[in-house]
Each structure stands twice: as structure tokens, then as C-alpha cells.
Enzyme design. Sequence first.
Site, PDB file in Angstrom:
ATOM      1  CE1 TYR A   1       5.172 -60.411 -35.340  1.00 43.19           C
ATOM      2  CE2 TYR A   1       5.744 -62.342 -34.049  1.00 43.19           C
ATOM      3  CZ  TYR A   1       6.112 -61.191 -34.718  1.00 43.19           C
ATOM      4  OH  TYR A   1       7.435 -60.830 -34.760  1.00 43.19           O
TER       5      TYR A   1
ATOM      6  CG  HIS B   1       6.882 -55.277 -33.038  1.00 40.26           C
ATOM      7  ND1 HIS B   1       5.856 -56.170 -33.097  1.00 40.26           N
ATOM      8  CD2 HIS B   1       7.774 -55.701 -33.968  1.00 40.26           C
ATOM      9  CE1 HIS B   1       6.110 -57.104 -34.009  1.00 40.26           C
ATOM     10  NE2 HIS B   1       7.275 -56.832 -34.552  1.00 40.26           N
TER      11      HIS B   1
HETATM   12  P1  NAP Z   1      12.762 -67.086 -40.929  1.00 37.46           P
HETATM   13  O1  NAP Z   1      12.693 -67.673 -39.589  1.00 37.46           O
HETATM   14  O2  NAP Z   1      14.083 -66.674 -41.477  1.00 37.46           O
HETATM   15  O3  NAP Z   1      12.127 -68.047 -42.007  1.00 37.46           O
HETATM   16  C1  NAP Z   1      10.919 -68.726 -41.810  1.00 37.46           C
HETATM   17  C2  NAP Z   1      10.680 -69.558 -43.078  1.00 37.46           C
HETATM   18  O4  NAP Z   1      11.783 -70.434 -43.252  1.00 37.46           O
HETATM   19  C3  NAP Z   1       9.433 -70.406 -43.052  1.00 37.46           C
HETATM   20  O5  NAP Z   1       8.866 -70.367 -44.331  1.00 37.46           O
HETATM   21  C4  NAP Z   1       9.950 -71.787 -42.717  1.00 37.46           C
HETATM   22  O6  NAP Z   1       9.192 -72.812 -43.329  1.00 37.46           O
HETATM   23  C5  NAP Z   1      11.315 -71.761 -43.372  1.00 37.46           C
HETATM   24  N1  NAP Z   1      12.264 -72.620 -42.670  1.00 37.46           N
HETATM   25  C6  NAP Z   1      12.484 -72.734 -41.338  1.00 37.46           C
HETATM   26  N2  NAP Z   1      13.444 -73.638 -41.075  1.00 37.46           N
HETATM   27  C7  NAP Z   1      13.842 -74.124 -42.289  1.00 37.46           C
HETATM   28  C8  NAP Z   1      14.777 -75.083 -42.676  1.00 37.46           C
HETATM   29  N3  NAP Z   1      15.518 -75.714 -41.776  1.00 37.46           N
HETATM   30  N4  NAP Z   1      14.919 -75.339 -44.014  1.00 37.46           N
HETATM   31  C9  NAP Z   1      14.178 -74.690 -44.931  1.00 37.46           C
HETATM   32  N5  NAP Z   1      13.254 -73.747 -44.617  1.00 37.46           N
HETATM   33  C10 NAP Z   1      13.093 -73.468 -43.306  1.00 37.46           C
HETATM   34  O7  NAP Z   1      11.829 -65.785 -41.052  1.00 37.46           O
HETATM   35  P2  NAP Z   1      10.805 -64.988 -40.117  1.00 37.46           P
HETATM   36  O8  NAP Z   1       9.599 -65.794 -39.810  1.00 37.46           O
HETATM   37  O9  NAP Z   1      10.627 -63.677 -40.764  1.00 37.46           O
HETATM   38  O10 NAP Z   1      11.640 -64.718 -38.774  1.00 37.46           O
HETATM   39  C11 NAP Z   1      11.585 -65.549 -37.657  1.00 37.46           C
HETATM   40  C12 NAP Z   1      10.797 -64.913 -36.523  1.00 37.46           C
HETATM   41  O11 NAP Z   1      11.349 -63.665 -36.166  1.00 37.46           O
HETATM   42  C13 NAP Z   1       9.348 -64.578 -36.833  1.00 37.46           C
HETATM   43  O12 NAP Z   1       8.521 -65.719 -36.870  1.00 37.46           O
HETATM   44  C14 NAP Z   1       9.036 -63.620 -35.744  1.00 37.46           C
HETATM   45  O13 NAP Z   1       8.780 -64.301 -34.524  1.00 37.46           O
HETATM   46  C15 NAP Z   1      10.327 -62.821 -35.657  1.00 37.46           C
HETATM   47  N6  NAP Z   1      10.305 -61.561 -36.430  1.00 37.46           N
HETATM   48  C16 NAP Z   1      10.406 -60.396 -35.734  1.00 37.46           C
HETATM   49  C17 NAP Z   1      10.373 -59.181 -36.403  1.00 37.46           C
HETATM   50  C18 NAP Z   1      10.477 -57.914 -35.623  1.00 37.46           C
HETATM   51  O14 NAP Z   1      10.219 -56.849 -36.188  1.00 37.46           O
HETATM   52  N7  NAP Z   1      10.840 -57.967 -34.365  1.00 37.46           N
HETATM   53  C19 NAP Z   1      10.265 -59.140 -37.811  1.00 37.46           C
HETATM   54  C20 NAP Z   1      10.197 -60.348 -38.495  1.00 37.46           C
HETATM   55  C21 NAP Z   1      10.226 -61.549 -37.794  1.00 37.46           C
HETATM   56  P3  NAP Z   1       7.995 -73.606 -42.601  1.00 37.46           P
HETATM   57  O15 NAP Z   1       7.295 -72.621 -41.703  1.00 37.46           O
HETATM   58  O16 NAP Z   1       7.181 -74.095 -43.718  1.00 37.46           O
HETATM   59  O17 NAP Z   1       8.611 -74.744 -41.809  1.00 37.46           O
END
Ligand code: NAP
Length: 270
Positions: free
Chosen positions: A57, A116
Site C-alpha cells: 500500500y 498477500h
Molecule cells: P471498501 O472498504 O469496500 O470500500 C471503501 C470505499 O467505501 C471508500 O471509498 C469509502 O469512502 C467508502 N465507504 C466506506 N464506508 C462507507 C459508508 N458507510 N458509506 C458510503 N461509503 C463508504 O473497499 P476496499 O478499500 O477495497 O477494502 C477495504 C480494505 O480491505 C482495504 O482498505 C484494504 O485494507 C483491504 N484490502 C485487501 C486486499 C487484499 O488483497 N488482501 C484487497 C483489497 C482491499 P471514503 O474513504 O471516502 O470514506
Amino acid sequence: MRKLTIGKSEEVDALGYGTWLIGGNSSPDYSKDDYYVRVLKTAFELGYRLIDTAEYYGGGHTEELVGRALKDFDRKEFFIISKVWPTHLHYDDTIKAAENSLKRLDIKFIDLYLIHWPNPAIPINETISALEKLVDEGKIRYIGVSNFSVQQLQEAMEATRKYDIVANEVKYSVFDRRVEDELLPFARKNNVRIIAYTPLERGKIYRTKVLEEMAKKYGKTLNQIALNYLISMEAIPIPKAEKREHMIENIGALGWKIEEEDLETIRRGL
Ligand code: NAP
């Protein structure tokens, strides 16, 4: 916060906080450091303690920002997850990657260290040996994987000699329930906790009739229903949120329960 166990008896929060895109995508974005440190501190102030990050990241910068934000808090209260990138899965590279993450995070140990993504070009035994060495040295507390299929998880479990694989972090949301077919039952049987990434479909939990009716019935938002469902399935969702109101809304997914018949309705399809 509601707790779930990891490993034999470690109690961790049932809701975590994701950090991808805080401080850059795959390379560092130094332009908004003060803003991002404030974002992270806000999350910590609101009570988030299970924090998901990775060497990937922001090309490592996300870990630096998490480390900076942690300075004002009690490290002991936190459960820090980080991950080694698939090009670093040879023995020496994994050791080095973990040490570099520790330096960037400026902490003495990582609570849970994940592979990862699988890399079929590097024998899993080699990576697992390095992870076990890191546990022996006190640099990580638990080992886990991410994006592993049932077969890959099984191979990783067979490669362990001293410590268990305690988690598999995978994509899981109310709109993407593929893990429920095989992976979730297999993980449960083997005491491997599922950590649900992209649990809000990147902020796109669409209004469907089923979800709207449920939101109305429980007096919750669609996102809270979406997160509560995953917690009901004993997975740990790790939504990422920069906006304070999103952080607060997501914490509102805790402290109440979707009834079994409504869980079943979600499973029948949204
Ligand atoms: P997510 O958590 O599903 O979505 C994040 C997005 O949703 C952001 O744009 C955020 O907006 C918005 N959001 C959050 N809460 C909300 C709410 N209550 N209402 C409306 N919108 C909302 O997607 P992600 O970031 O892909 O996944 C979460 C975490 O999982 C990542 O940050 C990472 O740490 C991890 N991840 C791991 C892998 C892996 O391969 N292991 C892959 C992908 C992700 P704002 O930021 O503007 O508030």
C-alpha cells in the site's frame, strides 16, 4: 466492540479498518500526509483497533502513516495486520519484508502477518519457514494468508511445522458471497478466521428492495446491514473510510443482530 477469536484464543475486534489508498495506491503519495495522519487518528479516536495494512500500500508509505498516527495511542491496544507482497516470498525476502514493515510502522511486532497473494513460482514451504522464524524472533505474532483458495490454504496449512495459519483475508460482501461455497466452511472447520476485504464494494452497496426493506426493519443503513451480515457469518470486515461520517456509520454495524430468517433472505439473493 464485539469480539471474535483469532487462533486458539486471541480476542480481536469483529470490525476492522482498511488502509488501502491512504498515502498512495501502489506508490507513495506524499502530498497529503498531514491529512492522512489526521484521518487515521480520527479512526483510532473513534475506537478502531484492528488495522489492516500492507507493504504494497502506497509503496510502503501507508505503513509509515499508520506508524505516525499510532504514536499518540497505546500500541498495546491495537491489532496490526500487514502483508508480504508475492514477489517477496523467498525465505530471505520475506524476513527482510517483515523487518522493513516493522521499521516503517515503527513498532516492535506485527500482530498478524499475511502472504498477500499466493505465488505458485515460490514453494510455500519456504515462505512458511520464514514466517515461523519471524514468530520465533517475536517480530510477528500470528501468520496468515490472503486471496488463498481452499487448496492453496490447505497446502499452506500442511507446510506449517510450529504455528497455525489463523486467517485468510479474501474479498467478501453481501453482493459477492463466493467464499460461502467452500472457503468459509473449510476455514471454520480449521479455525482459520475469514477477514473480509472490500466489504462495501468500494462504497457501492446498491439499493435493492431486499436491502432497503431490511434497513427499514432494523432502522439501520444499507452499509450497516452489509457489514452486520459479514459479522454474523463470523467474518471480520475491514472497511476503509476516510470520511468521519463513514467511520461512524460503519461502527454502527455493531451492537445488534440480523435475525436468522433475514440472513437467509440475503443468502437467497439480493
Ligand atoms: P471498501 O472498504 O469496500 O470500500 C471503501 C470505499 O467505501 C471508500 O471509498 C469509502 O469512502 C467508502 N465507504 C466506506 N464506508 C462507507 C459508508 N458507510 N458509506 C458510503 N461509503 C463508504 O473497499 P476496499 O478499500 O477495497 O477494502 C477495504 C480494505 O480491505 C482495504 O482498505 C484494504 O485494507 C483491504 N484490502 C485487501 C486486499 C487484499 O488483497 N488482501 C484487497 C483489497 C482491499 P471514503 O474513504 O471516502 O470514506
